[in-house]
Design an enzyme around this catalytic site. Sequence first.
Site, short mmCIF file in Angstrom:
data_model
loop_
_atom_site.label_atom_id
_atom_site.label_comp_id
_atom_site.label_asym_id
_atom_site.label_seq_id
_atom_site.Cartn_x
_atom_site.Cartn_y
_atom_site.Cartn_z
CG ASP A 20 -0.30 -0.44 2.51
OD1 ASP A 20 0.93 -0.21 2.54
OD2 ASP A 20 -0.80 -0.59 3.51
CG ASN A 88 -9.10 -1.04 11.84
OD1 ASN A 88 -8.43 -1.91 11.40
ND2 ASN A 88 -9.98 -0.13 11.14
CG HIS A 90 -6.22 -2.01 8.51
ND1 HIS A 90 -6.15 -0.84 9.16
CD2 HIS A 90 -4.79 -2.10 8.72
CE1 HIS A 90 -5.12 -0.41 9.34
NE2 HIS A 90 -4.00 -1.05 8.99
CD GLU A 95 -8.97 1.21 7.60
OE1 GLU A 95 -8.91 0.18 8.58
OE2 GLU A 95 -8.50 2.45 7.97
N1 LIG Z 1 -0.90 0.02 6.13
C1 LIG Z 1 -0.42 -0.56 7.13
C2 LIG Z 1 -0.84 -1.88 7.49
O1 LIG Z 1 -0.39 -2.60 6.42
C3 LIG Z 1 -0.16 -2.42 8.73
O2 LIG Z 1 -0.66 -3.59 8.98
C4 LIG Z 1 -0.75 -1.69 9.96
C5 LIG Z 1 -0.08 -2.15 11.23
O3 LIG Z 1 1.39 -1.95 11.21
P1 LIG Z 1 2.14 -2.40 12.62
O4 LIG Z 1 2.44 -3.72 12.57
O5 LIG Z 1 3.51 -1.42 12.58
O6 LIG Z 1 1.40 -1.94 13.97
O7 LIG Z 1 -0.13 -0.35 9.79
C6 LIG Z 1 -0.49 0.30 8.58
O8 LIG Z 1 -1.78 0.59 8.62
#
Ligand SMILES: N[C@@H]1[C@@H](O)[C@H](O)[C@@H](COP(=O)(O)O)O[C@@H]1O
Length: 193
Positions: A20, A88, A90, A95
């Site tokens: 992303d 949440n 995702h 989302e």
């Molecule tokens: N777009 C990214 C997700 O792809 C990732 O899963 C999330 C959690 O990241 P982390 O594991 O660093 O908390 O962060 C962002 O929202």
Amino acid sequence: MERYRAGDISLKDVQTFNLDEYCELPRSHEQSYYRFMQDNLFQHVDLRPENVHIPCTEDCDPQIQCDEYNRLLNSATVDLQLLGIGSNGHIGFCEPGTSFDQETFLTTLREETRLDNQRFFNSLDEVPHSAITMGIANILRARSILLIASGKGKAKCIADMVNGPITRQVPASALRLHEDVTVIVDEDAASLL
Ligand SMILES: N[C@@H]1[C@@H](O)[C@H](O)[C@@H](COP(=O)(O)O)O[C@@H]1O
């Protein structure tokens, strides 16, 4: 990196597809995933620039970019899809409510996601409101999936993903439809299992 530095492995024939990318940030912004990947991986290894794919959100039409990225993704086989999980539930920036059939798309970030990611910015105002992300259908096409989560803030979504219903309200629950998923969690993230 140790094996790369020792000369045991080379990445020159590897292709990468980022999951992303935020909209509203230039690629040079220190919180763009483009910049993160450059700083933390790409500039340190022998990946060829033409083999690196990251959705482009700078100075371009998002829909055209989504279609182009999706076309590229569908022309390749992703051997390993690395994922995190949002509090949440995702995955990528898909989302809650995202269809499991969704392909690469322009998504609006939920307020809870913006709040979670605020820690990387100076203020909530600076956190983008939208992003281009692979869809759940793209993610499920990878041959293997590795999801990594740590911290108490991930305990509920990990429990929902593993033990709750398979529902679009918990996008990560779609991973239970895939036959080769590995989940690595620390004790805090596993505490509600
Ligand atoms: N777009 C990214 C997700 O792809 C990732 O899963 C999330 C959690 O990241 P982390 O594991 O660093 O908390 O962060 C962002 O929202």
